[in-house]
Design an enzyme around this catalytic site. Structure first.
Site, PDB file in Angstrom:
ATOM      1  N   LYS A  80     -33.174  20.210   1.994  1.00 33.10           N
ATOM      2  CA  LYS A  80     -33.890  19.052   2.063  1.00 33.10           C
ATOM      3  C   LYS A  80     -32.957  17.631   2.221  1.00 33.10           C
ATOM      4  O   LYS A  80     -32.095  17.486   1.665  1.00 33.10           O
ATOM      5  CB  LYS A  80     -34.551  19.168   0.566  1.00 33.10           C
ATOM      6  CG  LYS A  80     -35.703  18.242   0.387  1.00 33.10           C
ATOM      7  CD  LYS A  80     -36.166  18.485  -1.028  1.00 33.10           C
ATOM      8  CE  LYS A  80     -37.242  17.320  -1.215  1.00 33.10           C
ATOM      9  NZ  LYS A  80     -38.206  17.649  -2.616  1.00 33.10           N
ATOM     10  N   SER A 155     -42.639  18.252  -2.559  1.00 32.58           N
ATOM     11  CA  SER A 155     -41.909  17.366  -1.351  1.00 32.58           C
ATOM     12  C   SER A 155     -41.012  18.326  -0.545  1.00 32.58           C
ATOM     13  O   SER A 155     -40.767  17.817   0.347  1.00 32.58           O
ATOM     14  CB  SER A 155     -41.593  16.152  -2.174  1.00 32.58           C
ATOM     15  OG  SER A 155     -40.133  16.477  -3.012  1.00 32.58           O
ATOM     16  N   SER A 179     -42.149  20.111  -6.698  1.00 25.91           N
ATOM     17  CA  SER A 179     -41.868  20.168  -5.274  1.00 25.91           C
ATOM     18  C   SER A 179     -41.016  21.274  -4.720  1.00 25.91           C
ATOM     19  O   SER A 179     -40.819  21.543  -3.458  1.00 25.91           O
ATOM     20  CB  SER A 179     -41.166  19.169  -5.202  1.00 25.91           C
ATOM     21  OG  SER A 179     -41.888  17.841  -5.188  1.00 25.91           O
TER      22      SER A 179
END
Length: 442
Positions: A80, A155, A179
């Protein structure tokens, strides 16, 4: 070689160990797949091809010499875009951080590299990790594996998409309110939320430090166990002989089952029935203090997030997506006494939760009460955005508020996950339960 793209990380690792898979060929296969994929630029923010090939070459040499560092030595994964990568931009999905290039890797990435994992690149995410939807008009919105017109969950949206679209063997994400687990559920993956403080946040772009956690999105519970081990430089949980026989679970009735939509509810009921068939005892539990804790969310999250980001945000607020900006600015509305009092109340709620659930091996609930929302409507309907974002995070946030570890498993119904919540710092026990549950659900 194309079949490698659909294999689990641990299966690839065993293939490398057996001399059946060459790490360099494996990495080139992934890089070629990424380069040729029509949705590449919605999934990956940046590709680290040179780094990946160098790391794969070193892994191949270790394999040749019988000096592999871990089962996952030579396995390519994604990161990420909030994990610092030395010499490669890390922008956390925000134009506020455009051109931010760290000088060293995040500690969890250093640990993974030391264990031999290959870094394919950085994946797109919700802006500054402050949304459960995965929608990001500022940079890119990754696709959902099950609905091309829907958001993927966030996310850690690109992390999930990289695995679901066969462009990484696993993805490393973060979970502050859900997330890791939401995009895992909506893309039919396994997602592990670790206990706050279990894995290092050094070199991780923060959102709310007391809630931020690091965790993997992957194809199997075994993958999650081995990824947890490499992220902290430890040993993987022993999943041998994992069984549900005699296990005691409880369905959480407070908050978690309110207004759950038809498909996630049906999938959850089917999944719990399968756990019972495999020998587990499934009861029900109510924890009224969870309702009180949920009411503290805005104060706890936005106060910390805005406190960390206020100066950066207010120096250039127009660079942000308006919905995310508005959410951060809610932190203006709470005083320091409000924040301290909220934490005191939350700690009391955690004690009540622990007392109510101490006799159970895990607590069960749907990972998300909704299916992935419509992308275009999120862009045009403010009320829909707010409602769906809050609903997407509601069930997962319980685990963060209560300070737990949690695991989301695919149920077999597309975009519907089963969440098992375990006691703080009991990831190994939860992973053993998860491995048995995974087999029952299959």
């Amino acid at each position: 070689m194309q079949q490698w793209l659909e294999m689990s990380a641990t299966a690839l690792g065993r293939g490398i160990g057996a001399g059946e898979i060459d790490p360099v060929a494996l990495t080139k296969t992934y890089l070629d797949a990424i380069d040729g994929h029509p949705l590449r630029d919605r999934i990956y923010a940046r590709i680290t091809a040179d780094r990946a090939l160098a790391e794969a070459g070193a892994a191949a040499e270790r394999a040749r010499l019988g000096q592999r560092r871990s089962l996952l030595d030579g396995v390519p994964i994604s990161w990420k875009d909030l994990f610092d990568t030395a010499g490669t931009a890390t922008e956390a999905g925000s134009k506020l951080l455009s051109g931010r290039v760290p000088s060293r890797d995040a500690l969890v990435l250093e640990n993974a590299t030391a264990a031999g994992l290959v870094c394919l690149g950085k994946t797109h995410m919700s802006e500054l990790a402050f949304s459960g939807l995965g929608y990001n008009p500022s940079t890119a919105t990754p696709p959902c594996a099950n609905d091309s017109g829907a958001v993927p969950g966030g996310s850690s949206s690109g992390a999930a998409a990289s695995v679901a679209f066969d462009l990484a063997a696993a993805g490393i994400g973060s979970d502050t309110g859900g997330s890791v687990r939401i995009p895992s559920a909506w893309n039919d993956l396994v997602g592990l939320k670790t206990t706050a403080g279990r894995l290092s946040l050094e070199g991780v772009v923060p959102l709310a430090l007391r809630f931020d956690t690091v965790g993997p999105l992957c194809r199997s519970v075994e993958d999650a166990a081995h990824l947890l081990a490499v992220l902290e430089g430890g040993r993987p949980a022993d999943l041998t002989g994992a069984t549900l026989a005699g296990r005691r679970f409880a369905v959480l009735e407070t908050v978690a089952l309110d207004d759950v939509r038809a498909e996630p509810l049906a999938a959850f009921e089917t999944a719990t029935a399968k756990l019972k068939d495999a020998g587990a005892h499934v009861g029900r539990v109510q924890v009224p203090e969870i309702t009180d804790a949920m009411a503290l969310t805005t104060c706890l999250y936005t106060s910390e997030a805005y406190g960390l980001w206020r100066d950066v945000i207010e120096a250039n607020p127009d660079a942000m997506y308006a919905e995310i900006l508005e959410r951060f600015r809610l932190g203006k509305n709470h005083s320091a006494p409000d924040y301290v009092a909220a934490w005191a109340a939350l700690e009391a709620a955690r004690v009540a939760y622990d007392r109510a659930t101490v006799g159970y091996d895990a607590i069960l609930l749907p990972t998300a009460p909704i299916l992935p929302p419509d992308l275009e409507r999120l862009n045009t309907d403010h009320d829909y955005y707010v409602t769906e974002n809050l609903l997407s995070l509601r069930n997962t946030r319980i685990g963060n508020l209560m300070g737990l570890c949690a695991l989301s498993l695919p149920t077999g119904t597309p975009s519907c996950g089963l969440m098992l919540m375990g006691a703080p710092d009991q990831e190994e026990a939860l992973l053993r339960i998860g491995a048995a549950a995974e087999a029952a659900l299959a």
